[in-house]
Design a protein around this motif. Structure first.
Motif, short mmCIF file in Angstrom:
data_model
loop_
_atom_site.label_atom_id
_atom_site.label_comp_id
_atom_site.label_asym_id
_atom_site.label_seq_id
_atom_site.Cartn_x
_atom_site.Cartn_y
_atom_site.Cartn_z
N GLU A 284 -60.41 62.59 -23.66
CA GLU A 284 -61.37 61.52 -23.39
C GLU A 284 -62.75 62.08 -23.07
O GLU A 284 -63.78 61.58 -23.56
CB GLU A 284 -60.89 60.68 -22.21
N GLN A 285 -62.79 63.13 -22.27
CA GLN A 285 -64.08 63.70 -21.87
C GLN A 285 -64.75 64.46 -23.02
O GLN A 285 -65.98 64.45 -23.14
CB GLN A 285 -63.90 64.60 -20.64
N VAL A 286 -63.96 65.10 -23.87
CA VAL A 286 -64.53 65.78 -25.03
C VAL A 286 -65.17 64.76 -25.97
O VAL A 286 -66.27 64.97 -26.49
CB VAL A 286 -63.46 66.61 -25.77
N VAL A 287 -64.51 63.63 -26.17
CA VAL A 287 -65.08 62.56 -26.99
C VAL A 287 -66.38 62.06 -26.36
O VAL A 287 -67.39 61.85 -27.05
CB VAL A 287 -64.08 61.40 -27.15
N VAL B 197 -67.14 74.03 -40.57
CA VAL B 197 -66.79 72.81 -39.85
C VAL B 197 -66.00 73.14 -38.58
O VAL B 197 -65.06 73.92 -38.62
CB VAL B 197 -65.95 71.87 -40.74
N ALA B 198 -66.40 72.55 -37.47
CA ALA B 198 -65.60 72.58 -36.24
C ALA B 198 -64.77 71.31 -36.23
O ALA B 198 -65.26 70.23 -35.89
CB ALA B 198 -66.49 72.68 -35.01
N GLU B 199 -63.50 71.40 -36.61
CA GLU B 199 -62.67 70.22 -36.81
C GLU B 199 -62.52 69.38 -35.54
O GLU B 199 -62.37 68.16 -35.60
CB GLU B 199 -61.28 70.62 -37.32
N GLY B 200 -62.57 70.03 -34.36
CA GLY B 200 -62.38 69.28 -33.13
C GLY B 200 -63.44 68.23 -32.89
O GLY B 200 -63.15 67.17 -32.32
N VAL B 201 -64.67 68.49 -33.33
CA VAL B 201 -65.74 67.51 -33.16
C VAL B 201 -65.44 66.26 -33.97
O VAL B 201 -65.60 65.12 -33.49
CB VAL B 201 -67.10 68.11 -33.58
N LYS B 202 -64.99 66.44 -35.20
CA LYS B 202 -64.70 65.30 -36.07
C LYS B 202 -63.41 64.59 -35.68
O LYS B 202 -63.29 63.38 -35.81
CB LYS B 202 -64.62 65.78 -37.52
N SER B 203 -62.42 65.38 -35.19
CA SER B 203 -61.10 64.81 -34.96
C SER B 203 -60.90 64.20 -33.59
O SER B 203 -60.00 63.38 -33.41
CB SER B 203 -60.03 65.90 -35.17
N CYS B 204 -61.72 64.57 -32.59
CA CYS B 204 -61.42 64.12 -31.22
C CYS B 204 -61.39 62.59 -31.08
O CYS B 204 -60.51 62.07 -30.37
CB CYS B 204 -62.33 64.79 -30.20
N PRO B 205 -62.28 61.81 -31.73
CA PRO B 205 -62.14 60.35 -31.61
C PRO B 205 -60.82 59.84 -32.20
O PRO B 205 -60.22 58.91 -31.66
CB PRO B 205 -63.33 59.81 -32.40
N SER B 206 -60.37 60.47 -33.29
CA SER B 206 -59.11 60.06 -33.91
C SER B 206 -57.92 60.42 -33.03
O SER B 206 -56.94 59.67 -32.94
CB SER B 206 -58.96 60.72 -35.29
N VAL B 207 -57.98 61.58 -32.37
CA VAL B 207 -56.93 61.96 -31.43
C VAL B 207 -56.84 60.94 -30.30
O VAL B 207 -55.75 60.50 -29.91
CB VAL B 207 -57.17 63.38 -30.86
N LEU B 208 -57.99 60.52 -29.80
CA LEU B 208 -58.01 59.54 -28.71
C LEU B 208 -57.47 58.19 -29.19
O LEU B 208 -56.75 57.51 -28.45
CB LEU B 208 -59.43 59.39 -28.17
N GLU B 209 -57.79 57.81 -30.42
CA GLU B 209 -57.24 56.57 -30.98
C GLU B 209 -55.72 56.64 -31.06
O GLU B 209 -55.01 55.67 -30.75
CB GLU B 209 -57.84 56.31 -32.37
N LEU B 210 -55.19 57.79 -31.51
CA LEU B 210 -53.74 57.96 -31.56
C LEU B 210 -53.13 57.89 -30.17
O LEU B 210 -52.07 57.28 -29.98
CB LEU B 210 -53.38 59.31 -32.21
N ALA B 211 -53.78 58.52 -29.20
CA ALA B 211 -53.27 58.50 -27.83
C ALA B 211 -53.16 57.06 -27.33
O ALA B 211 -52.16 56.68 -26.69
CB ALA B 211 -54.18 59.31 -26.92
#
Length: 336
Positions: A306-309, A281-295
């Protein structure tokens, strides 16, 4: 004291990092590694190999393995969770049935739970209430650690006595383990660095060099620090092993799954094809939308995230994402 019984460790999850940590602790104290698949547990237990994730390394002969969660957890004095974020809660809930009271739980997972945006320590507290919860993180690429190359890691927990014992259990001559009371900061750093590593990989895949990587690492650190501080983390954490250290390693190494995903995106591959082809698993792919939600929840600006998402989940090309970053309005470097 030599007369005291040794602490027994259970490591839950036999991927590359879980297996590596189990190999570390097995050199210090009795350790059992839980693998979901019986065939892998037998291979590790009887042949001292994990051909799926670490095929070129021999594991310690004293490392036991099992596919029974009850067998792994029921007698453990420390439980180490090395399960990907998308399956973490379910496994934690199952393991909790067999966990003796007050046993510390250490999470290795650098991700957020989709939907809730919860850190893994928070999920652990919900599913395993009444247990001290720690986080182990840092610039720890599994193959280099298990190979005995000099490195350092961080164990984060706000209980100094538990921290000191965990420090002893995980330390090896080639791995220097530090303690840090800032669980929130260490966890946020571990999550965000995976997102920035995807961006770094994309730049590399598009043929850009060291200046671009250094720019993304530095501005990624700014994003990580802004979010971490807003969530209650200590600023110093982000300048340390859990922050800058892990960010440099993950953004620079071809061993990093997240960096590799970014590289392939930068070369023009589709995210679905990339994820389907990967065994880990590449955790960044799964987590980036959640990171953006937290931001957004904390009112923090995170343009790289934002751009990675947008690339990983909205179909934007890597080149368009880079253009969007470069065309942003001019700002002060130290602007919050």
């Amino acid at each position: 004291m030599t007369g005291l019984p040794k602490i027994k460790v259970a490591v839950i999850g036999a991927g590359s990092w879980g297996t590596t940590v189990a190999a570390l602790t097995a050199a210090n104290t009795p350790t059992t590694l839980w693998a979901r698949r019986p065939a892998l547990a037998i291979e590790i237990d009887q042949h001292h190999r994990n051909s799926d994730y670490l095929p070129t390394f021999e594991l310690p002969g004293g490392l036991a393995a099992t596919s029974s969660l009850e067998e792994a957890v029921s007698n453990a004095d420390v439980v180490v969770m090395a399960v990907p974020s998308h399956g973490y809660r379910d496994v934690a809930a199952q393991a909790a049935q067999y966990l003796r009271p007050w046993v510390p739980v250490v999470t290795l997972t650098k991700g957020l739970e989709r939907g809730t945006q919860m850190r893994m320590s928070e999920v652990t507290v919900e599913e395993m209430p009444g247990h001290p919860v720690a986080v182990m993180t840092g610039p720890n690429l599994a193959k280099e650690i298990i190979d005995g190359q000099p490195a350092a890691s961080v164990v984060a927990i706000d209980d100094a006595r538990v921290a000191a014992e965990l420090q002893r259990i995980f330390s090896r001559p080639s791995l220097r383990v530090y303690t840090n009371p800032d669980v929130v900061g260490c966890e946020v750093a571990g999550v965000v660095k995976n997102v920035i590593a995807i961006a770094s990989g994309m730049a590399n895949g598009m043929g850009f060099g060291d200046n671009t990587r250094a720019t993304l690492i530095t501005r990624g650190l700014a994003e990580m620090t802004r979010l971490g501080e807003a969530m209650g983390g200590d600023t110093m954490t982000f300048a340390g092993l859990a922050g800058m250290g892990d960010l440099i390693a993950t953004c620079s190494s071809t061993q990093s799954r997240n960096n590799t995903v970014g590289q392939r995106l930068g070369e023009g591959e589709r995210i679905d094809d990339i994820v389907e082809s990967m065994s880990m698993v590449a955790e960044g792919v799964k987590s980036c939308p959640s990171v953006l939600e937290l931001a957004r929840r904390y009112g923090v600006e995170m343009p790289i995230t934002e751009q990675v998402v947008a690339v990983c989940h909205d179909g934007l090309s890597a080149s368009a994402a880079l253009s969007a970053l470069m065309e942003r309005s001019s700002k002060s470097e130290i602007e919050k």
